[in-house]
Design an enzyme around this catalytic site. Structure first.
Site, PDB file in Angstrom:
ATOM      1  N   ASP A   9       0.835  -1.196   0.000  1.00 58.61           N
ATOM      2  CA  ASP A   9       0.000   0.000   0.000  1.00 58.61           C
ATOM      3  C   ASP A   9       0.875   1.254   0.000  1.00 58.61           C
ATOM      4  O   ASP A   9       1.887   1.315   0.700  1.00 58.61           O
ATOM      5  CB  ASP A   9      -0.896  -0.018   1.238  1.00 58.61           C
ATOM      6  CG  ASP A   9      -1.871   1.139   1.287  1.00 58.61           C
ATOM      7  OD1 ASP A   9      -2.703   1.244   0.377  1.00 58.61           O
ATOM      8  OD2 ASP A   9      -1.789   1.929   2.240  1.00 58.61           O
ATOM      9  N   GLU A  28      14.700 -15.529  -0.294  1.00 64.02           N
ATOM     10  CA  GLU A  28      15.130 -16.631   0.567  1.00 64.02           C
ATOM     11  C   GLU A  28      14.085 -17.734   0.634  1.00 64.02           C
ATOM     12  O   GLU A  28      14.406 -18.868   1.005  1.00 64.02           O
ATOM     13  CB  GLU A  28      15.379 -16.127   1.984  1.00 64.02           C
ATOM     14  CG  GLU A  28      16.533 -15.150   2.134  1.00 64.02           C
ATOM     15  CD  GLU A  28      16.612 -14.634   3.566  1.00 64.02           C
ATOM     16  OE1 GLU A  28      15.947 -15.219   4.447  1.00 64.02           O
ATOM     17  OE2 GLU A  28      17.319 -13.643   3.797  1.00 64.02           O
TER      18      GLU A  28
END
Length: 559
Positions: free
Chosen positions: A224, A274
């Site tokens: 956002d 990751e």
């Protein structure tokens, strides 16, 4: 959860695993939780309600579901004022409900993207409450933008910035001793103080929040106000006529689209990479140009960015072709897919925008010609889904829902409405709970009514009323998404081959696929390019030509 557990819990299903770079041509469905499905009859949608409707979304044919905020919040701005980023607001359920929703979605080969709100918190966030309690000099105040006021007694705001929701972007606090004190910055409502991203604790906190939800198994984040986190040094005044906060304006503002945001996203991308399963970031980045938007999706930053320039384009062939070309040209050098969107929870639904004269913007207060609006909306959807890249669908648009433009003032909840300036404040009209059945107190939304009233005519627009009905908007969406998934030339790639077409008509080829969109108010004749795959309206073919009605899009295959 441990990271090892995360990798197991969120591993893609066999169907998902087959799709490398799934996000490049994904169709992503936005769920506005309070308005999707209510499981407990309190009139407010919730996570369990969403979970119960996941099979519907799978059958619709979308690839992923984006959930607007469901975090703990006082709901001053429908959950975009977050008090606790690691908790579910009780109105929506709890963390176990979130976990069950994510797991069920994965079993149905749906991915889950959650909203992240890093520009500001709620004024009920523990950091901000402590900052107020501890007074001037508190270390917690450095995590927000607290400043002394101007004027002889500090009675004036620190600068002339205005809130998106209208009025000054600054609010003066009353200090613990009862005296008027410092001011704090809020680009949105006063209940949404902006974080100071120059403070290292803010970055540390959000990296931790990312890992928390990644460990829960989410497949990505919609960010956002992705363009707003970093402010220009010194928070300088803005010149001009004061009309500062037009989101699609061409001016560079000291609080939006600052280059420093990209350092944040490069750090975040390292974390995301990751994790197994091709997790993604999607930016809500309002920028002056598509080229500036492309900066957010460079290879080491975010994966997608909403294409607001496309959303704001009129139903006009020349304008549409221009923004399509600009978008594809901007995204190609950074290797990112284009994204296309027609509606969301912040703008008037496109069935209503296209029902009104062009030039009224994305906040419209009139119903307009609903038949015309729906016809254009259906055509615009097929055009959007034919373009290369990823597409976003806002809940209820597959039903052809219009905005509710005549909501009584007493039921409105959009904070911009009550501020009286800035945005028009009529976003409640696109947030009315969607209808599932022909009957019931809320047309199947729940057993206890709905938090915003639904029009009686929505019974005929419900999922039940449209399912299995040839030519219905719902079946058009279902067929379009099925065809899009089956046709290799749909969604993929980064270019289109424009074909010669009459004025007011868009025609392009992508491999063995051809799309023609008539944006005029009259029927037009074009070549019949092959076998019709799908059309948003009735067409006629005679002697190798096709007569395409006004405001209609057709898909052909030359195979």
């Amino acid at each position: 959860m441990s990271q090892q557990h995360s990798a197991l819990a969120s591993a893609p299903t066999p169907a998902q695993a087959k799709r490398s770079d799934w996000w490049r041509d994904a169709v992503i469905y936005q769920v506005y939780p309070r308005s999707f499905a209510d499981s407990n009859g309190d009139g407010m949608g919730d996570l369990e309600g969403i979970r119960s409707r996941l099979p519907y979304l799978r059958d619709l044919g979308v690839d992923a579901v984006w959930l607007s905020p469901f975090y703990a919040s006082p709901q001053a701005d429908a959950g975009y004022d977050v008090a606790d980023y690691r908790a579910v607001d009780p109105m929506f359920g709890n963390l176990l409900d979130a976990d069950a929703l994510i797991r069920d979605a994965h079993e149905l080969s749906l991915r889950i993207i959650v909203d992240l709100v890093p520009n500001h918190s709620s004024d009920q966030h523990e950091w901000f409450k402590r900052a107020l309690r501890e007074g001037p000099g508190s270390a917690l105040r450095d995590r927000y933008h607290f400043r002394p006021g101007k004027g002889e007694h500090g009675e004036l705001p620190p600068n002339n910035w205005e809130s998106i929701f209208g009025g000054p972007a600054w609010t003066r606090v009353t200090e613990p001793d009862g005296t008027p004190g410092e001011w704090y910055l809020h680009l949105f409502a006063p209940e949404q103080p902006d974080f100071n991203w120059e403070h290292p604790a803010v970055g540390d906190e959000f990296r931790s929040i990312l890992r928390f939800w990644l460990d829960m198994g989410v497949d990505g984040f919609r960010i956002d106000v992705a363009h707003g986190m970093v402010k220009a040094e010194g928070l300088p005044d803005i010149g001009g006529d004061g009309d500062q906060l037009k989101l699609l304006g061409n001016d560079v503002m000291p609080f939006f689209d600052q280059d420093g945001v990209h350092d944040i996203y490069r750090q975040w991308r390292l974390i995301l990479d990751e994790y197994a399963g091709e997790r993604i970031f999607v930016a809500e980045a309002w920028t002056p140009t598509v080229a500036r938007t492309a900066n957010y999706v460079r290879p080491d930053e975010l994966h997608q960015a909403f294409n607001f320039q496309y959303l704001g384009t009129h139903w006009d062939a020349e304008e549409l072709r221009k923004v399509v070309d600009l978008t594809l040209e901007a995204m190609r050098p950074v290797g990112a897919p284009a994204t296309w969107v027609l509606s969301n929870h912040d703008v008037t639904r496109h069935a209503t925008r296209f029902a009104n004269p062009a030039g009224l913007g994305t906040q419209i207060r009139e119903a307009g010609d609903r038949e015309l609006g729906l016809r254009r909306a259906r055509a615009a959807t097929l055009l959007m889904l034919a373009l290369p890249g990823s597409a976003y669908i806002y809940q209820g648009e597959e039903l052809g829902l219009p905005d509710v433009v005549d909501l009584p003032d007493e039921v409105r909840q959009d904070p911009a409405y009550f501020r009286g300036a800035g945005q028009d404040g009529f976003r409640d009209g696109c947030r009315v709970p969607i209808p599932w059945t022909r009957e019931g107190s809320s047309y199947g939304f729940g057993t206890g009514g709905s938090w915003l009233p639904q029009p009686a005519e929505w019974a005929d627009l419900s999922v039940e009323a449209q399912t299995g009905v040839a030519g219905s908007t719902l079946e058009l969406y279902r067929t379009a998404l099925s065809v899009r998934r089956a046709e290799p030339d749909l969604g993929a790639g980064d270019s289109v081959e424009w074909l010669r077409a009459p004025e007011g008509v868009l025609a392009f080829r992508r491999g063995e696929f051809v799309c023609v969109a008539n944006t005029t108010g009259e029927s037009v004749t074009t070549p019949a390019y092959g076998r019709v795959l799908l059309a948003s309206g009735e067409i006629a073919e005679v002697d190798g030509d096709a007569k395409i009605p006004s405001d209609t899009t057709v898909w052909w295959t030359t195979a």
